[in-house]
Design an enzyme around this catalytic site. Structure first.
Site, PDB file in Angstrom:
ATOM      1  N   SER A 140       0.850  -1.193   0.000  1.00 53.56           N
ATOM      2  CA  SER A 140       0.000   0.000   0.000  1.00 53.56           C
ATOM      3  C   SER A 140       0.877   1.231   0.000  1.00 53.56           C
ATOM      4  O   SER A 140       2.025   1.198   0.477  1.00 53.56           O
ATOM      5  CB  SER A 140      -0.901   0.012   1.243  1.00 53.56           C
ATOM      6  OG  SER A 140      -1.521   1.281   1.405  1.00 53.56           O
ATOM      7  N   TYR A 153      -1.164  -0.671  10.161  1.00 51.38           N
ATOM      8  CA  TYR A 153      -1.317  -1.008   8.736  1.00 51.38           C
ATOM      9  C   TYR A 153      -0.048  -0.654   7.952  1.00 51.38           C
ATOM     10  O   TYR A 153       0.447  -1.447   7.153  1.00 51.38           O
ATOM     11  CB  TYR A 153      -2.523  -0.251   8.180  1.00 51.38           C
ATOM     12  CG  TYR A 153      -2.909  -0.622   6.772  1.00 51.38           C
ATOM     13  CD1 TYR A 153      -3.562  -1.819   6.487  1.00 51.38           C
ATOM     14  CD2 TYR A 153      -2.653   0.245   5.713  1.00 51.38           C
ATOM     15  CE1 TYR A 153      -3.933  -2.153   5.193  1.00 51.38           C
ATOM     16  CE2 TYR A 153      -3.025  -0.075   4.415  1.00 51.38           C
ATOM     17  CZ  TYR A 153      -3.655  -1.272   4.166  1.00 51.38           C
ATOM     18  OH  TYR A 153      -4.031  -1.596   2.869  1.00 51.38           O
TER      19      TYR A 153
END
Length: 241
Positions: A140, A153
């Site tokens: 990501s 995350y």
């Protein structure tokens, strides 16, 4: 010879779009899902309508024993995969000072632990059968630049990029490529709750990306044309970084 690709988290979003895109490119697909069997069955039907084979493989990538058993049995029954797309992942956002232990553990154990859990039972069979295969892990933009409220995350996604570099070095002489795709803001369920009017101001292209745009890159990385690309992270982000 038909080539089979395992895609984790293939029942929706980028995983679903990738499954359909790869099927159109001539791959047979193994669709991993965790809970949503109905959605996975729908994807399976769509793939079969395209003239390709598809089968379901249910497991939670966070659960090591379960994942190992399901993958080993599938390989034993159907043969080793040509490609693996590590797409499944979760987010549990919170600012770090009040982040709960389970929010950290669940995200790290799923996103980063899942990388190990899925690939560990696959890599040796690929080597033993001399498959010049393709591994693509989804990271990501948060793993590249960080993001407020996503320490867990971002850590997991940055860890995936590091793991890809090392594993790619180990497997390069075997002709197995290992790469990372790092999406930016993509139009999926994961962004449905964010204030997009504000986020759009930060994106030079002034729009979110599509799952198809991510899937097309994954499709290329699986191709013969990409056989000299390994250990790389490519970001699909509309110029955000």
């Amino acid at each position: 010879m038909d080539k089979t690709v395992l895609i984790t988290g293939a029942s929706r979003g980028i995983g679903k779009e990738t499954a359909l895109y790869l099927a159109k490119s001539g791959y047979d697909i193994v669709l991993n899902y965790n809970k949503n069997e109905k959605a996975a069955l729908e994807v399976k039907k769509e793939i079969e309508a395209l003239g390709r084979k598809a089968r379901l493989l249910q497991f939670d990538i966070k659960e090591r024993k379960e994942t190992k058993e399901k993958i080993e049995n599938d390989i034993k029954d159907n043969g080793v995969y040509y490609g693996v797309i590590l797409n499944a992942g979760i987010a549990k956002d919170n600012i770090f000072p009040i982040m709960e232990d389970n929010e950290w553990d669940d995200v790290i154990n799923t996103n980063l632990g899942g990388f190990y859990n899925v690939l560990k039972p696959i890599v040796m069979p690929m080597i033993e059968q001399r498959v010049k295969g393709r591994i693509v892990a989804l990271s990501s933009i948060s793993g590249i630049k960080g993001n407020r409220g996503q320490t867990n995350y971002s850590a997991s996604k940055a860890g995936i990029m590091g793991a890809v570099k090392s594993l790619g070095l180990e497997l390069a002489k075997r002709g197995i490529t290992v790469n990372c795709v790092a999406p930016g803001v993509i139009e999926t369920d994961m962004i449905k709750d964010i204030p997009f009017d504000e986020v759009k101001k930060l994106i030079p292209m002034k729009r979110p990306g599509t799952s198809k745009e991510v899937a097309s890159l994954i499709n290329y990385l699986l191709s013969n044309d990409a056989s000299y690309i390994t250990c790389q992270t490519i970001s699909v982000n509309g110029g955000l970084i």
